[in-house]
Scaffold this motif. Sequence first.
Motif, PDB file in Angstrom:
ATOM      1  N   THR A 190       0.811  -1.219   0.000  1.00  0.00           N
ATOM      2  CA  THR A 190       0.000   0.000   0.000  1.00  0.00           C
ATOM      3  C   THR A 190       0.843   1.267   0.000  1.00  0.00           C
ATOM      4  O   THR A 190       0.371   2.323  -0.404  1.00  0.00           O
ATOM      5  N   SER A 191       2.072   1.171   0.441  1.00  0.00           N
ATOM      6  CA  SER A 191       2.903   2.365   0.448  1.00  0.00           C
ATOM      7  C   SER A 191       4.322   2.014   0.039  1.00  0.00           C
ATOM      8  O   SER A 191       4.722   0.858   0.014  1.00  0.00           O
ATOM      9  N   GLN A 192       5.050   3.027  -0.302  1.00  0.00           N
ATOM     10  CA  GLN A 192       6.450   2.861  -0.662  1.00  0.00           C
ATOM     11  C   GLN A 192       7.186   4.095  -0.183  1.00  0.00           C
ATOM     12  O   GLN A 192       6.582   5.131   0.065  1.00  0.00           O
ATOM     13  N   GLN A 193       8.491   3.981  -0.069  1.00  0.00           N
ATOM     14  CA  GLN A 193       9.250   5.139   0.356  1.00  0.00           C
ATOM     15  C   GLN A 193       9.210   6.212  -0.709  1.00  0.00           C
ATOM     16  O   GLN A 193       9.303   5.935  -1.903  1.00  0.00           O
ATOM     17  N   SER A 194       9.062   7.433  -0.267  1.00  0.00           N
ATOM     18  CA  SER A 194       9.069   8.568  -1.174  1.00  0.00           C
ATOM     19  C   SER A 194      10.485   8.786  -1.688  1.00  0.00           C
ATOM     20  O   SER A 194      11.457   8.721  -0.930  1.00  0.00           O
ATOM     21  N   VAL A 195      10.618   9.029  -2.982  1.00  0.00           N
ATOM     22  CA  VAL A 195      11.935   9.285  -3.577  1.00  0.00           C
ATOM     23  C   VAL A 195      12.479  10.614  -3.071  1.00  0.00           C
ATOM     24  O   VAL A 195      13.667  10.746  -2.789  1.00  0.00           O
ATOM     25  N   ASP A 196      11.601  11.599  -2.931  1.00  0.00           N
ATOM     26  CA  ASP A 196      12.029  12.933  -2.492  1.00  0.00           C
ATOM     27  C   ASP A 196      12.379  12.986  -1.015  1.00  0.00           C
ATOM     28  O   ASP A 196      13.257  13.735  -0.610  1.00  0.00           O
ATOM     29  N   ALA A 197      11.670  12.213  -0.208  1.00  0.00           N
ATOM     30  CA  ALA A 197      11.897  12.205   1.240  1.00  0.00           C
ATOM     31  C   ALA A 197      11.892  10.767   1.728  1.00  0.00           C
ATOM     32  O   ALA A 197      10.849  10.227   2.069  1.00  0.00           O
ATOM     33  N   PRO A 198      13.064  10.113   1.734  1.00  0.00           N
ATOM     34  CA  PRO A 198      13.143   8.677   2.064  1.00  0.00           C
ATOM     35  C   PRO A 198      12.546   8.288   3.410  1.00  0.00           C
ATOM     36  O   PRO A 198      12.204   7.134   3.616  1.00  0.00           O
ATOM     37  N   THR A 199      12.396   9.221   4.325  1.00  0.00           N
ATOM     38  CA  THR A 199      11.818   8.877   5.630  1.00  0.00           C
ATOM     39  C   THR A 199      10.297   8.932   5.610  1.00  0.00           C
ATOM     40  O   THR A 199       9.652   8.554   6.576  1.00  0.00           O
ATOM     41  N   GLN A 200       9.705   9.391   4.518  1.00  0.00           N
ATOM     42  CA  GLN A 200       8.247   9.480   4.416  1.00  0.00           C
ATOM     43  C   GLN A 200       7.714   8.376   3.515  1.00  0.00           C
ATOM     44  O   GLN A 200       8.397   7.924   2.613  1.00  0.00           O
ATOM     45  N   GLN A 201       6.484   7.986   3.782  1.00  0.00           N
ATOM     46  CA  GLN A 201       5.824   6.973   2.974  1.00  0.00           C
ATOM     47  C   GLN A 201       4.871   7.646   1.995  1.00  0.00           C
ATOM     48  O   GLN A 201       4.250   8.655   2.318  1.00  0.00           O
ATOM     49  N   ALA A 202       4.765   7.092   0.811  1.00  0.00           N
ATOM     50  CA  ALA A 202       3.835   7.599  -0.199  1.00  0.00           C
ATOM     51  C   ALA A 202       2.972   6.444  -0.674  1.00  0.00           C
ATOM     52  O   ALA A 202       3.399   5.293  -0.657  1.00  0.00           O
ATOM     53  N   LEU A 203       1.743   6.746  -1.091  1.00  0.00           N
ATOM     54  CA  LEU A 203       0.872   5.705  -1.633  1.00  0.00           C
ATOM     55  C   LEU A 203       1.491   5.127  -2.896  1.00  0.00           C
ATOM     56  O   LEU A 203       2.080   5.847  -3.701  1.00  0.00           O
ATOM     57  N   HIS A 204       1.337   3.834  -3.057  1.00  0.00           N
ATOM     58  CA  HIS A 204       1.795   3.172  -4.278  1.00  0.00           C
ATOM     59  C   HIS A 204       0.997   3.758  -5.446  1.00  0.00           C
ATOM     60  O   HIS A 204      -0.231   3.846  -5.387  1.00  0.00           O
ATOM     61  N   PRO A 205       1.649   4.177  -6.521  1.00  0.00           N
ATOM     62  CA  PRO A 205       0.936   4.814  -7.634  1.00  0.00           C
ATOM     63  C   PRO A 205      -0.148   3.937  -8.260  1.00  0.00           C
ATOM     64  O   PRO A 205      -1.193   4.440  -8.672  1.00  0.00           O
ATOM     65  N   ASP A 206       0.076   2.647  -8.329  1.00  0.00           N
ATOM     66  CA  ASP A 206      -0.935   1.748  -8.898  1.00  0.00           C
ATOM     67  C   ASP A 206      -2.160   1.649  -8.000  1.00  0.00           C
ATOM     68  O   ASP A 206      -3.278   1.447  -8.484  1.00  0.00           O
ATOM     69  N   LEU A 207      -1.962   1.801  -6.704  1.00  0.00           N
ATOM     70  CA  LEU A 207      -3.065   1.700  -5.759  1.00  0.00           C
ATOM     71  C   LEU A 207      -4.095   2.795  -6.007  1.00  0.00           C
ATOM     72  O   LEU A 207      -5.297   2.536  -6.000  1.00  0.00           O
ATOM     73  N   VAL A 208      -3.629   3.992  -6.271  1.00  0.00           N
ATOM     74  CA  VAL A 208      -4.538   5.106  -6.508  1.00  0.00           C
ATOM     75  C   VAL A 208      -5.436   4.817  -7.716  1.00  0.00           C
ATOM     76  O   VAL A 208      -6.659   4.986  -7.650  1.00  0.00           O
ATOM     77  N   GLY A 209      -4.858   4.353  -8.807  1.00  0.00           N
ATOM     78  CA  GLY A 209      -5.644   4.024  -9.993  1.00  0.00           C
ATOM     79  C   GLY A 209      -6.633   2.903  -9.746  1.00  0.00           C
ATOM     80  O   GLY A 209      -7.782   2.964 -10.207  1.00  0.00           O
ATOM     81  N   LEU A 210      -6.203   1.893  -9.014  1.00  0.00           N
ATOM     82  CA  LEU A 210      -7.092   0.771  -8.700  1.00  0.00           C
ATOM     83  C   LEU A 210      -8.265   1.219  -7.830  1.00  0.00           C
ATOM     84  O   LEU A 210      -9.404   0.782  -8.035  1.00  0.00           O
ATOM     85  N   LEU A 211      -7.998   2.090  -6.878  1.00  0.00           N
ATOM     86  CA  LEU A 211      -9.079   2.565  -6.013  1.00  0.00           C
ATOM     87  C   LEU A 211     -10.076   3.422  -6.786  1.00  0.00           C
ATOM     88  O   LEU A 211     -11.285   3.352  -6.533  1.00  0.00           O
ATOM     89  N   HIS A 212      -9.593   4.201  -7.742  1.00  0.00           N
ATOM     90  CA  HIS A 212     -10.509   4.975  -8.593  1.00  0.00           C
ATOM     91  C   HIS A 212     -11.363   4.031  -9.444  1.00  0.00           C
ATOM     92  O   HIS A 212     -12.577   4.233  -9.589  1.00  0.00           O
ATOM     93  N   ARG A 213     -10.744   3.004 -10.001  1.00  0.00           N
ATOM     94  CA  ARG A 213     -11.485   2.036 -10.822  1.00  0.00           C
ATOM     95  C   ARG A 213     -12.529   1.321  -9.969  1.00  0.00           C
ATOM     96  O   ARG A 213     -13.674   1.120 -10.389  1.00  0.00           O
ATOM     97  N   GLU A 214     -12.135   0.937  -8.760  1.00  0.00           N
ATOM     98  CA  GLU A 214     -13.057   0.270  -7.846  1.00  0.00           C
ATOM     99  C   GLU A 214     -14.269   1.168  -7.561  1.00  0.00           C
ATOM    100  O   GLU A 214     -15.415   0.705  -7.594  1.00  0.00           O
ATOM    101  N   ALA A 215     -14.023   2.442  -7.314  1.00  0.00           N
ATOM    102  CA  ALA A 215     -15.121   3.381  -7.048  1.00  0.00           C
ATOM    103  C   ALA A 215     -16.042   3.511  -8.264  1.00  0.00           C
ATOM    104  O   ALA A 215     -17.273   3.571  -8.115  1.00  0.00           O
ATOM    105  N   ASP A 216     -15.476   3.545  -9.467  1.00  0.00           N
ATOM    106  CA  ASP A 216     -16.283   3.622 -10.691  1.00  0.00           C
ATOM    107  C   ASP A 216     -17.176   2.396 -10.844  1.00  0.00           C
ATOM    108  O   ASP A 216     -18.350   2.498 -11.207  1.00  0.00           O
ATOM    109  N   ILE A 217     -16.613   1.225 -10.573  1.00  0.00           N
ATOM    110  CA  ILE A 217     -17.371  -0.024 -10.704  1.00  0.00           C
ATOM    111  C   ILE A 217     -18.511  -0.063  -9.694  1.00  0.00           C
ATOM    112  O   ILE A 217     -19.653  -0.387 -10.038  1.00  0.00           O
TER     113      ILE A 217
END
Length: 72
Positions: free
Chosen positions: A32-59
Amino acid sequence: MTTQTIPVASKSVRELIAELADVEDQVRQLRTSQQSVDAPTQQALHPDLVGLLHREADIVASIRRTAATLRS
């Protein structure tokens, strides 16, 4: 990882439910998350997760619209 891009409006309820199950399986398999490239100590949402969640909401919205139409 692939998600179908066929408009949900052109699918049957059965097809929508099958696709929803597939999307949910893909969400469960993703980290669900990965290390941010810009700030290695912060977590960012996995980019594919965002698209999947949008698709899920559409369905889900399409299934609800279809159910409301059938009840009318």
